[in-house]
Design an enzyme around this catalytic site. Structure first.
Site, mmCIF file in Angstrom:
data_model
loop_
_atom_site.group_PDB
_atom_site.id
_atom_site.type_symbol
_atom_site.label_atom_id
_atom_site.label_comp_id
_atom_site.label_asym_id
_atom_site.label_seq_id
_atom_site.Cartn_x
_atom_site.Cartn_y
_atom_site.Cartn_z
ATOM 1 N N VAL A 64 0.863 -1.178 0.000
ATOM 2 C CA VAL A 64 0.000 0.000 0.000
ATOM 3 C C VAL A 64 0.899 1.226 0.000
ATOM 4 O O VAL A 64 1.764 1.372 0.860
ATOM 5 C CB VAL A 64 -0.944 0.011 1.226
ATOM 6 N N ALA A 109 4.546 4.042 2.966
ATOM 7 C CA ALA A 109 4.036 2.827 2.314
ATOM 8 C C ALA A 109 4.228 1.668 3.277
ATOM 9 O O ALA A 109 4.918 1.803 4.298
ATOM 10 C CB ALA A 109 4.807 2.555 1.033
ATOM 11 N N LYS A 110 3.630 0.568 2.988
ATOM 12 C CA LYS A 110 3.895 -0.649 3.762
ATOM 13 C C LYS A 110 3.559 -1.843 2.893
ATOM 14 O O LYS A 110 2.687 -1.750 2.022
ATOM 15 C CB LYS A 110 3.021 -0.686 5.022
ATOM 16 N N GLY A 111 4.244 -2.948 3.156
ATOM 17 C CA GLY A 111 3.947 -4.164 2.410
ATOM 18 C C GLY A 111 3.790 -5.322 3.365
ATOM 19 O O GLY A 111 4.121 -5.223 4.547
#
Ligand code: GLU
Length: 418
Positions: A64, A109-111
């Site tokens: 995201v 962001a992050k994953g």
């Protein structure tokens, strides 16, 4: 089914709640409200992996990208069985506010990959890591989106990811941070989040008129963040009286021997329980201990309305992202507990990630002393800014931190144009 805590709130809604309060306080231009609250892009991919057994398993992976007004998207990748889009969305927006608060030129962001790294072989993990990067190739890049470690990932995984990206694009160390030092990682990156927890805890202790030697600390979560925070606080003179993990906790009012405890945890199937130099207690007991500082450094939603009333610590330092539920936070505030919010307390990781990225782009390296000094400078400044706004506006530290961060992102958005 989205994962909710028992009060029915998903993690992304919790962050949205704080965002709304802070946005209101700064009179955020209503035109920016929806834009800044929601992610720019959300990507979900399938990661098919041939497991060691020969069976094909399909994992779900996410990235995201929340906001890039202040710089490229930045944030870790989490490997954990409970990862879902709501978590990743919340964590991505926390990265935007964190980077803005400590003033590093990144967005957020992050994953994540919904998998259980504790039950996977090295080969299987390598396959997931490489495949994740292949699937994300379109949206990442050293000036676009730069992943890093988070819960369940480490420098080995970052090394595979960098290598995989390089196969297509040529050697690009700045594509991920948190790499091993031999591959262009930054000295001190591994311990940076824990070091930031230590710095911010000491700042809060000082503001309360206490000396580190008078302070007892309990830590929930004994992974990378918890271990470094514990050791560094102990080096500063604090007494680490309890440490807990997902299985349970150990307690020693005289202070735990951390090196022995780490060895015990490694030998003992990765739990601290059963340590000879301490007494086994439950995590509920750990959270309710009569100590000065409590550091939740595991996962989100650990302190809620059921255990918050029992908390006796004077200061909570959020090593983890989102460790307090909305009700937990409210109860602690009512009870006068000082909370150092995640977007400041655990920002040491992304700050040193920033140094790593700069070093990679410049093809130059700095020494530990300089890195720790710069890390301290940034956290000290951000802490003071947060406390000042909190006092002036009569809001919690968390809302003050969000106010500062949202103002900065809004200003960048304004200058760039939506
Ligand atoms: N995963 C860490 C965090 O939540 C570090 C992110 C980064 O270094 O990009 O802050």
């Amino acid at each position: 089914m989205p994962k909710k805590n028992h009060t029915g709130m998903t993690f992304d809604k919790l962050i949205e709640h704080y965002f709304n309060i802070a946005a209101d306080k700064i009179n955020l231009n209503p035109e920016y409200l929806t834009f800044l609250k929601n992610p720019y892009r959300e990507l979900q991919v399938q990661i098919p992996v041939r497991m060691d057994t020969g069976k094909l398993q399909i994992f779900l992976g996410y990235r995201v990208q929340h906001n890039a007004a202040r710089g490229p998207y930045k944030g870790g990748i989490r490997f954990h069985p409970r990862v879902d889009l709501h978590d990743v969305r919340a964590l991505a927006s926390l990265m935007t506010w964190k980077s803005a608060l400590v003033d590093v030129p990144f967005g957020g962001a992050k994953g994540g990959v919904a998998c259980n790294p504790k039950k996977m072989s090295k080969e299987e993990l390598q396959k997931v890591s490489r495949s994740f990067i292949n699937k994300m190739d379109l949206v990442i890049g050293p000036h676009r989106d730069i992943p890093a470690p988070d819960v369940g990932t480490n420098e080995q995984i970052m090394a595979w990811m960098m290598d995989q990206y390089g196969i297509k694009h040529g050697h690009t160390p700045a594509i991920v941070t948190g790499k091993p030092v031999v591959l262009g990682g930054s000295p001190e990156r591994q311990g940076a989040t824990g070091r930031g927890v230590m710095y911010t805890a000491l700042a809060a202790i000082k503001d309360m008129g206490m000396e580190p030697e008078q302070v007892s600390v309990a830590i929930h979560g004994f992974g990378n963040v918890g271990q470094f925070a514990a050791k560094l606080l102990q080096d500063e003179g604090c007494k680490i009286v309890a440490v807990g993990d997902s299985a349970g906790a150990v307690y020693n009012p005289k202070g735990l021997n951390l090196n022995d405890l780490i060895k015990h945890k490694q030998k003992n199937g990765s739990t601290v329980m059963g340590f000879s130099n301490g007494k086994d207690i439950s995590n509920e007991e750990l959270l309710a201990l009569n100590c000065d500082v409590l550091i939740p450094a595991s996962l989100e939603g650990i302190i809620d309305e059921r255990n918050a009333p029992n908390v006796k610590a004077k200061v909570i330092v959020e090593g983890a992202n989102g460790p307090l539920t909305l009700e937990g936070d409210r109860i602690l505030e009512e009870n006068g507990v000082i909370v150092i919010p995640d977007i400041l307390a655990n920002a040491g990781g992304v700050i040193v990630s920033y140094f790593e990225w700069v070093m990679n782009l410049q093809e130059f390296s700095w020494e530990s002393k300089e890195i720790n000094r710069e890390l301290y400078k940034r956290l000290d400044k951000s802490y003071k800014e947060m406390v000042k706004v909190a006092k002036k506006e009569n809001v919690s530290n968390r809302i003050a931190a969000f106010m500062i961060a949202i103002s900065r992102v809004a200003e960048a958005t304004h200058m760039r144009g939506i």
